[in-house]
Design an enzyme around this catalytic site. Structure first.
Site, PDB file in Angstrom:
ATOM      1  N   THR A 116       0.857  -1.162   0.000  1.00 54.94           N
ATOM      2  CA  THR A 116       0.000   0.000   0.000  1.00 54.94           C
ATOM      3  C   THR A 116       0.897   1.216   0.000  1.00 54.94           C
ATOM      4  OG1 THR A 116      -1.665  -1.210   1.272  1.00 54.94           O
ATOM      5  CG2 THR A 116      -1.755   1.167   1.432  1.00 54.94           C
ATOM      6  N   GLY A 119       1.248  -1.621   4.927  1.00 52.60           N
ATOM      7  CA  GLY A 119       1.666  -2.793   5.686  1.00 52.60           C
ATOM      8  C   GLY A 119       0.570  -3.760   6.040  1.00 52.60           C
ATOM      9  N   GLY A 120      -0.556  -3.734   5.307  1.00 53.82           N
ATOM     10  CA  GLY A 120      -1.591  -4.733   5.537  1.00 53.82           C
ATOM     11  C   GLY A 120      -2.084  -4.745   6.968  1.00 53.82           C
ATOM     12  N   THR A 138      -3.971   1.567  -2.495  1.00 49.11           N
ATOM     13  CA  THR A 138      -3.372   0.235  -2.472  1.00 49.11           C
ATOM     14  C   THR A 138      -3.760  -0.607  -3.677  1.00 49.11           C
ATOM     15  OG1 THR A 138      -3.070  -1.748  -1.114  1.00 49.11           O
ATOM     16  CG2 THR A 138      -5.283  -0.804  -1.168  1.00 49.11           C
TER      17      THR A 138
END
Length: 524
Positions: free
Chosen positions: A338, A420-421, A356
């Site tokens: 992202t 970073g999810g 993202t």
């Protein structure tokens, strides 16, 4: 708890990036070229929204594996005069032709950000079946129209120039290409663009950088500049997208694109200390960020040690995550990889924008006609039946993005977000606490060790105080790991703040490309 002996093959380098301070505008982003493009807009008289949109569009060219016009995102706008914060959801959505039966379970775990049960052939992770309807073009254009001052064509110009000149290929770009070379090689147009005879592109001997032009993307962006953003959804560009998607086996059709529209909404808000935190409501990480902060606030008392604070952060994040993954999703709601951009202008207006493609290089599919890397939005759905976040026609998946605005005295004081999810809102919660609870500067907060409690085993930064791991281990399994360039273990944040007429920006210290650019402070 004993600390593990370091692998002698590992090297831990001490890195430090300074924060940028100025009375003028600042752009914090994950690529220096994009941050500079945004700062130039500020220097030419544009505001924070103008700069944020330009930065996001340039990021889609200079760092295409993280975000782009083939993905979606969220943003917040906070006027410097203390007016109402506004939010825009332009995230990806499933085709109305989508059916869970297209994603049969295969047993085992998928090993990606959510670790859902595996789907046959990884259809939800890679390739045309993993693609959702992209919202980035509609969202960025809508944001510019409502709060920007420059035209859509002017906003696209720096990205067009970057695409025509070419993406910079240096050692870091070569590393990023190498990480996903196997997936990219499965798709002819991705392989032709990003690889060299099936291998990651490398910088020629004797040179530090090379350039990779993107003529198809440049042509597509030029078309959008002349025909307008809706051409992506209803015009010539849309027809090309639909043809390419159909050729690859996607169920996304013309009606899906034509029906896409971003959504404006009032923010969800929560108090933290003497501040108010605003986030995008709904199916994202924002509500979870507010819940985490609400759990931290009563337990974290003044004078808490680093170890005591880490244990409180871990409990707050783990408790929130247990609720999040069991109850949040389109069916339960009623009412890495992202890019994040934080901007403040000289008037104090702020934008927090996250965009993202989901996984690195998204679906790994580059559409031949437009040169667009497409998202793998189906990854965000839980492939199991009868769960809140299940696959469903036209549904919006539960996203990790969590851009935020922190206000003090009714005026924006911080714009913050991260890539970073699953690591995103845990990272942001800790950074907000570092600044508001410990009185850290942005620079000190970004360099301070964090934990990541987004999974049942809590990861503790090796640089943390010796008793941090032991404190967290009283409640959860712990792994001690060094912060690294790859894999990303503690998210990639960026933020700007404003206090007393001074604007400050800070970007993730570990990545070589992240940067803050100040209005009027460019060296090129």
């Amino acid at each position: 708890m004993d600390r593990p002996v370091s692998d002698p093959a590992e090297q831990t380098w001490t890195l430090r990036k300074p924060q940028v301070e100025t009375p003028r505008g600042v752009v914090a982003a994950q690529h220096v070229d994009a941050a500079r493009a945004g700062a130039r807009v500020l220097g030419a008289g544009g505001n924070a929204m103008d700069a944020a949109v330009v930065t996001a569009l340039v990021l889609s060219v200079v760092e295409p594996w993280l975000s782009g016009v083939g993905g979606g995102g969220l943003l917040l706008w906070a006027p410097g005069d203390g007016g109402a914060v506004d939010t825009l959801d332009f995230n990806v959505r499933a085709s109305r032709n989508m059916d869970r039966a297209q994603y049969p379970l295969a047993g085992g775990r998928d090993g990606d950000w959510f670790d859902w049960p595996s789907v046959a052939d990884d259809r939800n992770l890679i390739g045309y079946p993993s693609i959702c309807i992209p919202g980035a073009v509609a969202g960025l254009a809508a944001a510019l129209e409502r709060y920007g001052t420059i035209s859509w064509a002017d906003a696209l110009a720096p990205a067009i120039e970057a695409a025509e000149r070419g993406m910079r290929i240096d050692w870091f770009a070569s590393l990023c290409l190498a990480i996903d070379a196997h997936g990219l090689a499965r798709f002819a147009h991705s392989s032709a663009l990003f690889l060299d005879n099936g291998k990651p592109r490398r910088v020629p001997n004797g040179r530090q950088t090379d350039l990779l032009p993107m003529p198809a993307k440049a042509a597509m962006l030029r078309r959008l500049a002349s025909a307008g953003a809706r051409d992506f959804y209803e015009g010539e560009v849309a027809r090309g997208l639909v043809a390419d998607l159909a050729e690859g086996g996607s169920v996304i059709d013309a009606a899906d694109l034509a029906g896409y529209a971003p959504r404006w909404a009032a923010p969800a808000r929560g108090p933290y200390r003497d501040a108010e935190v605003s986030v995008v409501p709904g199916l994202c990480g924002g509500p979870s960020l507010l819940e985490t902060l609400s759990r931290i606030a009563p337990d974290l008392t003044p004078g808490a040690t680093e170890a005591e604070a880490a244990a409180i952060y871990a409990r707050a994040i783990r408790t929130t995550y247990e609720t999040r993954l069991k109850t949040m999703g389109h069916a339960g709601e009623r009412g890495d990889c992202t890019s994040h951009v934080s901007v403040v202008d000289a008037a104090g207006n702020m934008v927090s924008l996250t965009n993202t493609l989901l996984s690195r290089f998204g679906s790994k599919v580059t559409l031949p006609g437009s040169g667009i890397l497409m998202n793998n939005g189906m990854m965000w759905f839980d492939p199991r039946p009868n769960v809140p976040n299940a696959i469903a026609p036209g549904a919006q998946p539960l996203a990790n993005m969590s851009p935020a605005i922190v206000s003090r005295g009714g005026r924006p004081a911080m714009a913050i977000g991260a890539a970073g999810g699953r690591q995103i809102f845990p990272c942001i919660a800790q950074l907000i606490s570092y600044v508001l609870d410990r009185g850290m500067s942005l620079e000190d907060a970004f360099h301070a060790p964090r934990i990541d409690a987004s999974t049942p085993t809590v990861v503790v930064n090796r640089a943390a105080a010796p008793d941090v791991a032991a404190a967290v281990a009283r409640d959860y399994p712990v792994e001690i790991k060094a912060d690294s360039l790859h894999p990303v273990l503690f998210a990639i944040p960026s933020a700007v703040t404003r206090a007393g007429g001074t604007n400050t920006g800070m970007a993730h210290p570990t990545s070589p490309w992240t940067a803050c650019a100040a209005e009027g402070g460019l060296d090129d």
